[in-house]
Design an enzyme around this catalytic site. Structure first.
Site, PDB file in Angstrom:
ATOM      1  CD  GLU A 246      -0.965  -2.242  -3.719  1.00  0.00           C
ATOM      2  OE1 GLU A 246      -0.240  -1.392  -3.195  1.00  0.00           O
ATOM      3  OE2 GLU A 246      -2.111  -2.525  -3.307  1.00  0.00           O
TER       4      GLU A 246
ATOM      5  CG  ASP B 280      -4.825  -5.765   0.504  1.00  0.00           C
ATOM      6  OD1 ASP B 280      -5.172  -5.294  -0.587  1.00  0.00           O
ATOM      7  OD2 ASP B 280      -4.335  -5.070   1.421  1.00  0.00           O
TER       8      ASP B 280
ATOM      9  CG  HIS C   1      -5.490  -3.259  -3.670  1.00  0.00           C
ATOM     10  ND1 HIS C   1      -4.975  -2.577  -2.610  1.00  0.00           N
ATOM     11  CD2 HIS C   1      -6.587  -2.581  -4.047  1.00  0.00           C
ATOM     12  CE1 HIS C   1      -5.719  -1.520  -2.354  1.00  0.00           C
ATOM     13  NE2 HIS C   1      -6.712  -1.512  -3.214  1.00  0.00           N
TER      14      HIS C   1
ATOM     15  NE  ARG D 242      -4.804  -1.045   5.202  1.00  0.00           N
ATOM     16  CZ  ARG D 242      -4.191  -1.123   4.020  1.00  0.00           C
ATOM     17  NH1 ARG D 242      -3.712  -0.027   3.449  1.00  0.00           N
ATOM     18  NH2 ARG D 242      -4.074  -2.290   3.408  1.00  0.00           N
TER      19      ARG D 242
ATOM     20  CG  HIS E 266      -7.440  -1.388   2.290  1.00  0.00           C
ATOM     21  ND1 HIS E 266      -7.872  -2.693   2.326  1.00  0.00           N
ATOM     22  CD2 HIS E 266      -6.381  -1.373   1.447  1.00  0.00           C
ATOM     23  CE1 HIS E 266      -7.114  -3.443   1.554  1.00  0.00           C
ATOM     24  NE2 HIS E 266      -6.187  -2.660   1.002  1.00  0.00           N
TER      25      HIS E 266
END
Length: 230
Positions: A209, A148, A212, A97, A141
């Site tokens: 999460e 994910d 993740h 990301r 990320h």
């Protein structure tokens, strides 16, 4: 939980030790497309479109691709191949990301009037609660070692359906915790199936999460990247 901050570096001290790479392209950063390893891996790259908690394409996502550092892509490919022997497959929502994407998330979080995605992504929270615990200016990320994803079960003719994990991707709330008490036994078992498969190849789950995972040890634990996904 720290959703979009999802894997935040965790503390001010740790964040201060992270530097931003001068790389301008994925090649310079050492990022590769997971489909060079598994050409038909299932993907639904949420931030390259509008189906995400912001409700629009996110800065830095110029194509719906999963980019990862080479050792991470290699490990994820091994997970996928092992799962296929059991009629299971991964489905990827996000990988590397760009730092500029995280900045986009922060700008969105400051806009308290934009509540378009509240019913799906944060039904039990006021948007003002998202900054800090959920959204922060640094994401793991951006180091290129985090993914994910979810699991699918497939038939012999490769028709696949996602397993029920109890929440959607990017759900802000305690039900997204991997060991959440308020999910069914079957949903918990599905999360455990994913956790076990990822752990066998060195991926560690972020316990708040269920989707993740980060490869351990990370190839570049102190470097953030901001090259576009394209």
């Amino acid at each position: 939980m720290a959703l979009v901050a999802c894997l935040l570096i965790g503390s001010a001290h740790a964040a201060a030790q992270v530097t931003r790479s001068s790389a301008r392209t994925a090649v310079e950063a050492g990022l590769v497309d997971i489909r060079t390893q598994v050409p038909d891996i299932a993907e639904d790259i949420k931030y390259a479109g509008r189906d995400n908690f912001v409700g629009t394409r996110i800065d830095g996502y110029l194509a719906p691709k999963c980019l990862l550092l080479q050792p991470v892509a290699d490990a994820l490919a091994r997970v996928e191949h092992e799962l296929r022997a059991r009629h299971l497959r991964l489905k990827i929502w996000d990988c590397y990301r760009p730092a500029r994407a995280v900045a986009h998330f922060v700008r969105w979080a400051h806009d308290l009037g934009d509540l378009r995605t509240k019913p799906q992504h944060y039904p039990d929270l006021h948007k003002s609660q998202l900054l800090g615990d959920y959204i922060a200016p640094v994401s793991g990320h951006s180091r290129g070692a985090t993914v994910d994803l979810t699991l699918q079960r497939c038939t012999a003719d490769d028709a696949c359906a996602a397993l029920d994990m109890g929440t959607d991707f990017d759900f802000f709330g305690t039900r997204a915790h991997t060991d959440a008490a308020d999910v069914t036994a079957k949903q918990h078992a599905n999360r455990q199936l994913l956790l076990d498969a990822m752990a066998r190849e060195g991926f560690r789950n972020y316990p708040l999460e269920w989707w993740h995972y980060t490869l351990q040890p990370e190839p570049t634990p102190h470097t953030l990247y901001d090259v576009p996904v394209q």
